[in-house]
Design an enzyme around this catalytic site. Structure first.
Site, mmCIF file in Angstrom:
data_model
loop_
_atom_site.group_PDB
_atom_site.id
_atom_site.type_symbol
_atom_site.label_atom_id
_atom_site.label_comp_id
_atom_site.label_asym_id
_atom_site.label_seq_id
_atom_site.Cartn_x
_atom_site.Cartn_y
_atom_site.Cartn_z
ATOM 1 N N LYS A 12 0.728 -1.129 0.025
ATOM 2 C CA LYS A 12 0.113 -0.099 0.043
ATOM 3 C C LYS A 12 0.801 1.289 -0.057
ATOM 4 C CE LYS A 12 0.978 0.923 4.447
ATOM 5 N NZ LYS A 12 1.830 1.960 5.071
ATOM 6 N N ASP A 140 -1.694 -2.022 10.327
ATOM 7 C CA ASP A 140 -2.224 -2.324 8.577
ATOM 8 C C ASP A 140 -2.551 -3.443 7.969
ATOM 9 O OD1 ASP A 140 -1.071 0.383 8.337
ATOM 10 O OD2 ASP A 140 1.032 -0.158 7.945
#
Ligand code: C5P
Length: 306
Positions: A12, A140
């Site tokens: 990401k 995350d």
């Protein structure tokens, strides 16, 4: 024949990251706009009596632990403990996301391992509960599970989907060193403490700026480049001043903007289109930087049939 399940999960970029107050548990309240990008971790899991991991891939692998501290093994053990599964898992990681690079490679390994083990073992844990386990493994990890474009609040793990259109073209400059996320947060706290008199008080409940949401909704890279922000960038540059030159070089060679991804040290450049991304990749490679291209958003962790 040995049964094996293959799951892919993406890395990401944080297109927006605001850090609020330091909480009693050592974490910070954050507001993040995440975008999953087309660099994937491949995780293949087969049945075994105990837990082991092997690591291969196209990125520098020397910082990846291969003992029980590896986040993939921790993920598999956590799922086994929750479900009462008594066997183990042989986990093969093929890594394409830079290691300790601020792009969530370890988080992707954890998310993919949870999904792969749940499928292989037939434990059928509901998605909400898998997300709960993901949260325990790291802030995350839930996003690596869901992918796409999302807003994260709390520790970054309370997700809501964000509307997004189109495809964004990224060029990622990889560093030959890692940065420790806790160290970057500590650097930010130390800076805030030193300058408490002359900076704005920290927003205790940060939120994602509306111009970021608008840019994502419009699929407009120029708008997004203007709205991107990362509170962890200044402390990351403080710890690794050489990254400042990398950002400048990219912005002089066609990037709309460059931003440290997460806690760094990967620098993510947003470009207007695929041609500009290719030109920037060539320019940065000529300056002897390790560079890869990626697009976003892409899907989260999912099973692949081999
Ligand atoms: O959750 P994760 O294991 O990825 O967090 C790594 C470290 O990053 C934490 O130990 C903490 O120091 C820092 N962190 C934080 N606030 C967050 C997320 C992470 O301070 N919201």
């Amino acid at each position: 024949m040995v049964r094996r399940v293959h799951v892919k999960a993406p890395g990401k970029v944080n297109v927006f990251l605001k850090v609020g107050a330091l909480l009693d548990d050592g974490y910070h309240d954050v507001a993040i706009a995440y975008q999953a990008v087309s660099l994937y971790e491949d995780v293949r899991v087969s049945e075994a009596d105990d837990f082991r991991v092997s690591v291969a891939g196209t990125v520098e692998l020397s910082r990846v632990p291969t003992d029980g501290s590896n986040i993939a093994i921790r993920a598999a053990r956590l799922l086994a403990a929750k479900t009462g599964y008594r066997g183990g898992a042989d986990i093969e990681l093929t890594k394409h996301v830079p290691v300790t690079g601020g792009m969530g490679g370890g988080s992707a390994d954890a998310a993919a391992t949870l999904l792969a083990c749940d499928t292989l073992w037939g434990t059928e844990v509901p998605r909400e509960e898998l997300l709960e386990l993901a949260r325990k493994l790291g802030s995350d990890v839930p996003f690596a599970f869901t992918g796409g474009t999302a807003i994260g609040t709390g520790r970054g793990d309370e997700l809501s989907p964000a509307l997004a259109q189109g495809t964004f073209q990224w060029v990622l400059a990889l560093a030959d060193f890692g940065l420790s996320t806790p160290a970057v947060y500590r650097e930010l706290d130390a800076h805030r403490e030193r300058h408490a008199q002359d900076i704005f008080p920290v927003d205790p409940r940060p939120s994602v700026d509306t111009d970021v949401l608008q840019a994502l909704r419009a699929g407009d890279p120029t708008m997004l480049a203007e709205a991107m922000h990362n509170d962890l960038q200044a402390p990351a540059l403080h710890l690794q001043p050489s990254l400042t030159e990398v950002i400048e070089l990219g912005e002089q060679n066609g990037a709309l903007a460059g931003i440290v991804s997460g806690s760094g040290p990967t620098v993510a450049f947003l470009t207007p289109d695929a041609d500009a991304a290719l030109e920037l990749q060539v320019a940065l490679s000529a300056a002897r930087l390790a560079v890869v291209r990626a697009t976003g958003p892409v899907h989260g962790a999912r099973i692949v049939s081999d």
